[in-house]
Structure formats: C-alpha cells, structure tokens
Design a protein around this motif. Structure first.
Motif, short mmCIF file in Angstrom:
data_model
loop_
_atom_site.label_atom_id
_atom_site.label_comp_id
_atom_site.label_asym_id
_atom_site.label_seq_id
_atom_site.Cartn_x
_atom_site.Cartn_y
_atom_site.Cartn_z
N GLN B 207 0.82 -1.21 0.00
CA GLN B 207 0.00 0.00 0.00
C GLN B 207 0.86 1.26 0.00
N HIS B 208 1.93 1.24 0.81
CA HIS B 208 2.83 2.40 0.84
C HIS B 208 3.47 2.61 -0.53
N LEU B 209 3.89 1.51 -1.14
CA LEU B 209 4.54 1.60 -2.45
C LEU B 209 3.54 2.11 -3.50
N GLY B 262 4.85 12.33 -2.31
CA GLY B 262 5.52 11.11 -2.75
C GLY B 262 6.62 10.71 -1.77
N GLU B 263 7.35 11.70 -1.29
CA GLU B 263 8.41 11.44 -0.30
C GLU B 263 7.82 10.91 1.00
N SER B 264 6.72 11.53 1.44
CA SER B 264 6.08 11.08 2.69
C SER B 264 5.60 9.64 2.57
N ALA B 265 5.07 9.29 1.39
CA ALA B 265 4.56 7.93 1.22
C ALA B 265 5.66 6.90 1.46
N LEU B 266 6.91 7.33 1.26
CA LEU B 266 8.04 6.40 1.42
C LEU B 266 8.58 6.37 2.85
N ASP B 267 8.04 7.23 3.74
CA ASP B 267 8.53 7.28 5.12
C ASP B 267 8.43 5.92 5.80
#
Lengths: 284, 284
Positions: B207-209, B262-267
């Motif tokens: 889901q994060h990806l 997009g950066e936050s989604a990768l946290d």
C-alpha cells in the motif's frame, strides 16, 4: 446432456447463448467510461458465429470434459482478440471497410481514434479474462503464452503485415498458405489448443488435434475466399486469395481435399463426431 | 553491488544497458517477417529513458531483492506496452504527431497500417514476455492480470478516450486527475506494483509503495505538462493540461506538493533512498 452434442448446430444452439452471456458479463466489468463501454459493446455483441470459442468448447467435450464456468470464461478470450482484429482491419489505413456484419464498422460509427482504442482495449482485456478465469495456474500461463504467440508479431499480426505487403503482388501457393496460417490459422489453432490445454490431453492427442486445427483453418480461408469471390469483394483490391490464385474450380477442389485431410486428422481421436461436424461448415 | 545503488542516476547507469539488452534479446525472438521486425526494432530501441522498468527494478532493490534474469525479463513488458501506446498515440487519427524521440513517428516511417500493426504486435507480445519469464506461476498470473488492468479499457485506454473527448473542453482539476490517473498513472502504478509482486511484500508495504507510485505518476504528468507548455506544444490543440488549467505558477506549486507527498509515502518504507531519488527527476 453434454455427451449428446455431436453436431456444430447442436453445440451452437446450446453454447452460443452461454458465450453471449459470458461476453456480456465481462463487458459489464469493463470500462466505466461511457462511450468506450458503448463501442466495446457495439463490436463484441454484434452477433458473430462465435466459431473460435465454440471450437474450444467442442475440443473439451470431445475429450469428455465438462464445461465449467472457469473454462467458459477462458474460452471467450480468443473472441475478444478476433473482434479487435476485425475493428483494426476495417480501419481506413488497413482494409478501409465501412461495414461489418451488416452494421457500420466501428470507425464509421465512433470515429477512427475510438475504433483504434476500442481494438486496443479488447486486445488487452482478453489477457485479463484469461488471468482471472480461476483455472489452474499452469493452464492460465500456457493459455496466455499461446494466445499471445498466436495473435502477436509471430502470428496474426505478422500475417496481416505479409497480406498488406503482398497486395497487388502474385503470391505462390506456398506463400499464400504461410500468410493464411498466420493471419487466420493461428487463432483457430489456438482455439483447439486451448481446449486441449484445459483438458490436459497427452502430447500425442494434442498433435492430432493441432493437425485438425491446421486443416480447419486452411479450409476456412479457402471457403472464405470463395465466398468473397462470389460476392465480388476482394478481387478489385488486388488481395491474394485462393479463388484468385487457383481459379474457382481448383480452389473448390483444394477445399474438398483439405476437408478430407481434416477428417483424417481426427481418425486417431475417439468420439470426434462433434469436431468432425465443424468441417460441414464448408460444405454448404 | 546492488545494495549500493541509491540514486536514479546510478540505477540507470547500471541497469539501462541490461534493459536494452533484454529488449534486443526479445526482439530477436519476435517476428521473422522482415519489415515488421524492422518497425518493432525502430520503435522499441529508440532510446527511451526506460523509467517504467527502472521503477520495477528499483522497487525490487528497495525490498532487498536481487535482479534475476526472470525478473529482468518481466520488468520490460511494461516498456513494450508503453511503446505501443506511443505508436498508436502518434497516429493521424489520434494526436497526429510526425516525430517521436527526435525521429520520424512510426506511421511516418513505415506507413499508417504498419504502425497500427506494430503497436498491436508489441501490446500482444508483452504478455508473452510475462508468461515465458520463468517466474513463479502465481506471480506471472498476477503480473498479467495487473498489466492488462492497467493498460486496458479500465486503465490507459479509458484515459485516452477521456482525453480525446475532453479535447477543447475545460476539465475540472478532479476530472483532469482522473484522466491522468488512467492515461499515464496506471502504467507507473503497475511498474511499482510489479516490483512489489515479485518481492512478495506484505499488503501494508504494498500500500505504501502504491501510494508512492500514485504520487510519482501525478508528478510526472504535471512535470510533462509544464515541459510541453514551455515547448509550446499541447496548448494549441485544446489539450487539457495542468499548466493550462492552473497556470504555470500554480502548476509548479502543485508539483512541489505532489513530490513532497511522494516522499512522505516512502517514510514507512525502509531503505527507500533509491525510490525517493526518482522524485528528483522533476526538480531539474
């Protein structure tokens, strides 16, 4: 019930409605984009004979297998591929046909851009139909592989390119056979093979069925050429055809020989009355 | 070696040659029909950035997986789909573009009929590439299903139809986002998902990806619109674009916000430097 179906007519009567229902069900899950949904429906539910899925189902029945929901779903993927190929064939840049099955061709009804996209959509969605069929994994993978091979640039698409390039030229009989083996034969071959894959038959049995499929495909093309010649369509445009190359009488004779070879290919297949009856299609 | 790749530049340097080699290898097994082979090669080896397969490989590396031959083969299927979509997009009936990547478009080089067929061939063959990848069966089936879904009449093809219909009309921001999610976003989403499927990650991680992929796709489209506006292409034809709808400055601002999202989604994704570096693509 299934055991008693021994003719193409009976098969059609029993299973064509199920094929139509399956295609309708698939379309209900397709695009929610309204005009695309409309053009998909327009072409896919235009009342074809459904001969390709019927060939798959006939092969299954010949192998004493039942027609499950999973198999029915998988059997219609080839019809979606066939339909896309007709839409793209009819485009102005290709055969430039305004009519198909007694209705306006997709590009006349919806415009060229949408016809291209509708074909692209059907082609793509066919693989989704196989992948979500619920069949055993190894069968799905073999069906995807074989359908892509039959329809792609080593199969039907290559046949189309050869056909286009040969327009106005005189092909030899061998060249014309190679063209047709790819252009129309590949999908017929796949249709029979799909039944053999789902029935999990022996390699030997598969080979006999493939031989039959090859002869059926060839007979289909010769018959189609003879019909077109009678209707006076293809000849003007310099399209290569058996009727054109061999003359009407000799083409008729090759057709009869091909039918006989198709029948012989089934000699080693038990209970093959139903598949054999597909060859009566060309006798009328 | 793989563990040390943390930037898009390093990934490109190491893996783009392998992607090119893989596409070349695949083409060698495609059609033996000479002009078709030529037009397949012309478009597929035209030197794209290969950002979609690179996204798949980056996702695998992020999940600490190695790039096996099977995975490399599977990763390029989406590039074949992307290439087919460019060929069909450029057709006279569609965007009517004479050039693509600094060369004549396929239909200008080979004629319209062959361009249509070359696109059809690439689209079909992409599924063959997945089916013959040698990956575990369940992964192949999920990849086929997801790629068909992303590219077909619920995904990219629907996006194209919406785009065509909206030409000359003014879409709302929400409508434009829906269009782009389908038209360009779906293949980016698939590209990341393909890596997640092959890495067999948890549902949560997936889901994060997927969130990251969504933001990447949106950022890509806004960036592309801004570039097109700068070059003065899309606007004349009444194409909907972020630059057009929001104005240059606000589109720039939405782009920066999207990159940040997009950066936050990768946290929540460990060792995500490499995927994060894909977002620098839009900062130049």
């Amino acid at each position: 019930m299934d055991q008693k179906i021994t003719t193409l007519a009976a098969l059609t009567q029993h299973y064509r409605p199920q094929i139509e229902a399956e295609l309708t069900r698939i379309l209900d899950h397709e695009s929610t984009e309204q005009t695309l949904q409309q053009s998909l429906r327009y072409s896919l539910l235009a009342g074809g004979k459904r001969i390709r899925p019927l060939l798959t189902l006939a092969t299954l029945l010949t192998c004493d297998e039942t027609i499950t929901e999973e198999r029915l779903q998988a059997s219609v993927a080839v019809e979606m591929i066939h339909t896309y190929s007709l839409i793209h064939d009819d485009l102005p840049a290709m055969d430039d046909s305004d009519y198909r099955r007694g209705k306006l061709a997709s590009h006349k009804q919806f415009g060229e851009a949408q016809a291209i996209l509708t074909g692209d959509g059907l082609l793509t969605d066919a693989f989704s139909v196989l992948a979500t069929s619920g069949l055993p994994a190894n069968q799905i993978i073999e069906l995807v592989d074989r359908l892509a091979l039959a329809a792609g640039s080593r199969g039907m698409v290559a046949g189309q390119v050869i056909d286009m390039e040969a327009t106005g030229l005189q092909l030899s009989l061998v060249e014309l056979q190679d063209l047709d083996r790819k252009k129309t034969g590949a999908l017929f071959h796949y249709s029979v093979l799909a039944g053999a894959i789902m029935a999990n038959v022996t390699e030997n049995q598969r080979q006999h069925l493939a031989d039959f499929a090859g002869k059926f495909g060839l007979a289909f093309q010769i018959y189609d050429d003879l019909m077109d010649e009678q209707a006076g369509t293809d000849e003007d445009e310099g399209k290569n055809s058996y009727a054109h190359l061999l003359g009407r009488n000799q083409a008729q004779q090759v057709l009869q020989e091909t039918i006989a070879e198709g029948e012989s290919a089934l000699d080693a297949v038990p209970h093959a009355d139903l598949l054999r009856s597909f060859l009566t299609y060309f006798k009328g």
